[in-house]
Design an enzyme around this catalytic site. Sequence first.
Site, PDB file in Angstrom:
ATOM      1  N   ARG A 217     -62.136 -46.406  63.415  1.00 52.75           N
ATOM      2  CA  ARG A 217     -63.542 -46.742  63.166  1.00 52.75           C
ATOM      3  C   ARG A 217     -64.420 -45.645  63.742  1.00 52.75           C
ATOM      4  O   ARG A 217     -64.087 -45.040  64.771  1.00 52.75           O
ATOM      5  CB  ARG A 217     -63.909 -48.093  63.798  1.00 52.75           C
ATOM      6  CG  ARG A 217     -63.481 -49.303  62.969  1.00 52.75           C
ATOM      7  CD  ARG A 217     -64.204 -49.392  61.633  1.00 52.75           C
ATOM      8  NE  ARG A 217     -63.814 -50.531  60.806  1.00 52.75           N
ATOM      9  CZ  ARG A 217     -62.998 -50.473  59.759  1.00 52.75           C
ATOM     10  NH1 ARG A 217     -62.445 -49.322  59.400  1.00 52.75           N
ATOM     11  NH2 ARG A 217     -62.753 -51.546  59.027  1.00 52.75           N
ATOM     12  N   HIS A 265     -63.767 -42.611  53.965  1.00 54.48           N
ATOM     13  CA  HIS A 265     -63.151 -43.920  54.216  1.00 54.48           C
ATOM     14  C   HIS A 265     -62.114 -44.268  53.140  1.00 54.48           C
ATOM     15  O   HIS A 265     -62.182 -45.325  52.503  1.00 54.48           O
ATOM     16  CB  HIS A 265     -64.217 -45.025  54.322  1.00 54.48           C
ATOM     17  CG  HIS A 265     -63.733 -46.227  55.096  1.00 54.48           C
ATOM     18  ND1 HIS A 265     -64.515 -46.955  55.947  1.00 54.48           N
ATOM     19  CD2 HIS A 265     -62.509 -46.818  55.152  1.00 54.48           C
ATOM     20  CE1 HIS A 265     -63.813 -47.947  56.477  1.00 54.48           C
ATOM     21  NE2 HIS A 265     -62.576 -47.878  56.000  1.00 54.48           N
TER      22      HIS A 265
HETATM   23  P1  NAP Z   1     -54.184 -54.299  64.888  1.00 55.58           P
HETATM   24  O1  NAP Z   1     -52.836 -54.644  64.354  1.00 55.58           O
HETATM   25  O2  NAP Z   1     -55.110 -55.402  65.258  1.00 55.58           O
HETATM   26  O3  NAP Z   1     -53.957 -53.345  66.169  1.00 55.58           O
HETATM   27  C1  NAP Z   1     -54.985 -52.921  66.998  1.00 55.58           C
HETATM   28  C2  NAP Z   1     -54.413 -52.088  68.140  1.00 55.58           C
HETATM   29  O4  NAP Z   1     -55.497 -51.569  68.916  1.00 55.58           O
HETATM   30  C3  NAP Z   1     -53.523 -52.899  69.105  1.00 55.58           C
HETATM   31  O5  NAP Z   1     -52.385 -52.145  69.462  1.00 55.58           O
HETATM   32  C4  NAP Z   1     -54.442 -53.092  70.304  1.00 55.58           C
HETATM   33  O6  NAP Z   1     -53.789 -53.210  71.554  1.00 55.58           O
HETATM   34  C5  NAP Z   1     -55.220 -51.793  70.296  1.00 55.58           C
HETATM   35  N1  NAP Z   1     -56.451 -51.900  71.082  1.00 55.58           N
HETATM   36  C6  NAP Z   1     -57.375 -52.890  71.055  1.00 55.58           C
HETATM   37  N2  NAP Z   1     -58.346 -52.653  71.939  1.00 55.58           N
HETATM   38  C7  NAP Z   1     -58.039 -51.499  72.562  1.00 55.58           C
HETATM   39  C8  NAP Z   1     -58.659 -50.711  73.577  1.00 55.58           C
HETATM   40  N3  NAP Z   1     -59.817 -51.085  74.147  1.00 55.58           N
HETATM   41  N4  NAP Z   1     -58.064 -49.564  73.952  1.00 55.58           N
HETATM   42  C9  NAP Z   1     -56.924 -49.162  73.391  1.00 55.58           C
HETATM   43  N5  NAP Z   1     -56.267 -49.856  72.419  1.00 55.58           N
HETATM   44  C10 NAP Z   1     -56.832 -51.011  72.011  1.00 55.58           C
HETATM   45  O7  NAP Z   1     -54.966 -53.383  63.866  1.00 55.58           O
HETATM   46  P2  NAP Z   1     -54.400 -52.497  62.633  1.00 55.58           P
HETATM   47  O8  NAP Z   1     -54.026 -53.367  61.500  1.00 55.58           O
HETATM   48  O9  NAP Z   1     -53.366 -51.562  63.163  1.00 55.58           O
HETATM   49  O10 NAP Z   1     -55.715 -51.705  62.220  1.00 55.58           O
HETATM   50  C11 NAP Z   1     -56.391 -50.846  63.139  1.00 55.58           C
HETATM   51  C12 NAP Z   1     -57.757 -50.478  62.598  1.00 55.58           C
HETATM   52  O11 NAP Z   1     -57.634 -49.557  61.524  1.00 55.58           O
HETATM   53  C13 NAP Z   1     -58.557 -51.633  61.964  1.00 55.58           C
HETATM   54  O12 NAP Z   1     -59.181 -52.432  62.952  1.00 55.58           O
HETATM   55  C14 NAP Z   1     -59.568 -50.869  61.132  1.00 55.58           C
HETATM   56  O13 NAP Z   1     -60.718 -50.599  61.927  1.00 55.58           O
HETATM   57  C15 NAP Z   1     -58.859 -49.551  60.800  1.00 55.58           C
HETATM   58  N6  NAP Z   1     -58.583 -49.395  59.357  1.00 55.58           N
HETATM   59  C16 NAP Z   1     -59.058 -48.292  58.715  1.00 55.58           C
HETATM   60  C17 NAP Z   1     -58.790 -48.107  57.367  1.00 55.58           C
HETATM   61  C18 NAP Z   1     -59.261 -46.866  56.646  1.00 55.58           C
HETATM   62  O14 NAP Z   1     -59.093 -46.748  55.433  1.00 55.58           O
HETATM   63  N7  NAP Z   1     -59.828 -45.902  57.335  1.00 55.58           N
HETATM   64  C19 NAP Z   1     -58.044 -49.056  56.659  1.00 55.58           C
HETATM   65  C20 NAP Z   1     -57.594 -50.179  57.336  1.00 55.58           C
HETATM   66  C21 NAP Z   1     -57.862 -50.340  58.691  1.00 55.58           C
HETATM   67  P3  NAP Z   1     -52.773 -54.422  71.925  1.00 55.58           P
HETATM   68  O15 NAP Z   1     -51.515 -54.120  71.160  1.00 55.58           O
HETATM   69  O16 NAP Z   1     -52.604 -54.260  73.382  1.00 55.58           O
HETATM   70  O17 NAP Z   1     -53.425 -55.680  71.485  1.00 55.58           O
END
Ligand code: NAP
Length: 302
Positions: A217, A265
């Site tokens: 993000r 994006h």
């Molecule tokens: P997810 O499964 O919810 O994983 C989030 C990860 O972030 C977890 O490992 C979590 O830690 C970690 N985290 C949370 N707060 C943190 C902090 N303060 N410091 C360090 N690490 C932290 O999410 P995901 O499915 O992998 O997706 C991640 C993000 O990708 C989404 O939220 C979205 O913003 C982005 N995204 C972008 C696109 C694009 O096209 N650019 C597409 C889809 C998604 P824990 O394991 O300890 O809980």
Amino acid sequence: MKVLFAAPDTLWSHWSQAIARACPEAELTRSGDPASFDAIIYAPGGEIEDLSPYRNARLVQSLWAGVERIVINQTLTQPLARMVDPGLSEGMAEFCTGWAMRAHLGMDRYAQDGIWRNGDTPPLARDRRITVLGMGVLGSAVTQMLAGIGFDVAGYSPSGRGPDGIPILSGNALPQALARAEILISLLPDTDGTRNLMNAENLALLPERAWIINPGRGTLIDDQALIAALDSGHIAHAVLDVFRTEPLPSDHPFWSHPGITVTPHIAAETRPETAATLVAQNLRRVMTGQPALHLVDRQKGY
Ligand code: NAP
């Protein structure tokens, strides 16, 4: 089962067909008596933002993985599930691997300028240290693809969560995770805890001439601190897919900075053909009294 499609009209055609195939028993519509709906399929930008009249809905299923806009909606009382889709994970792994390869191989050096640069031995992936911030669904998929190629890759997550076989740094080891990152990939959600995580202080912890790839993000990085770190030469290049304001305004300095690549994006798209499977699964689960998969922790915000 009656399901409300609360998402922008542009998504209706593709998604309604995919959901009809995956879950023919769902009666999917875009309007109706709020009290009659069993579930809501949601994406930001649609007409419905007040969810309070949908008092019988047992689930709000987000079409997107990032839920920062819906999770703060004060009218949301129903369980919220986020999108986890194999197509999304594959797309993100390919996007990050592609740009990591550009950084790793120094592809930008080989411009068509008439200079025969064959003095350096090309590096091998095993000698390149990459850190992935965020070991959720997407960060884990990226890490595994990079490890498969042979990169010296480590992950960071506060809890220590991460795929088997990958070194994971956790808790207060963020400085160590950053210090090893010749290439840093951030796949964190937008939360109070992640906003401006990559500020001047943390950017300074990266090795000299590090690359940053951010498809997480836009709020994760302090824009001005990044520009300063690029201008000083400490950071070599940043590939940015996400921004504080999207579309990125045409006068934003990121567009013209030689150390920044802007992508609009597009790192990973939710593909209805594969994602409708999760939607169908979750609709069936809540209709049979089971909790939905991939529920969002509203306290944590992801
Ligand atoms: P997810 O499964 O919810 O994983 C989030 C990860 O972030 C977890 O490992 C979590 O830690 C970690 N985290 C949370 N707060 C943190 C902090 N303060 N410091 C360090 N690490 C932290 O999410 P995901 O499915 O992998 O997706 C991640 C993000 O990708 C989404 O939220 C979205 O913003 C982005 N995204 C972008 C696109 C694009 O096209 N650019 C597409 C889809 C998604 P824990 O394991 O300890 O809980």
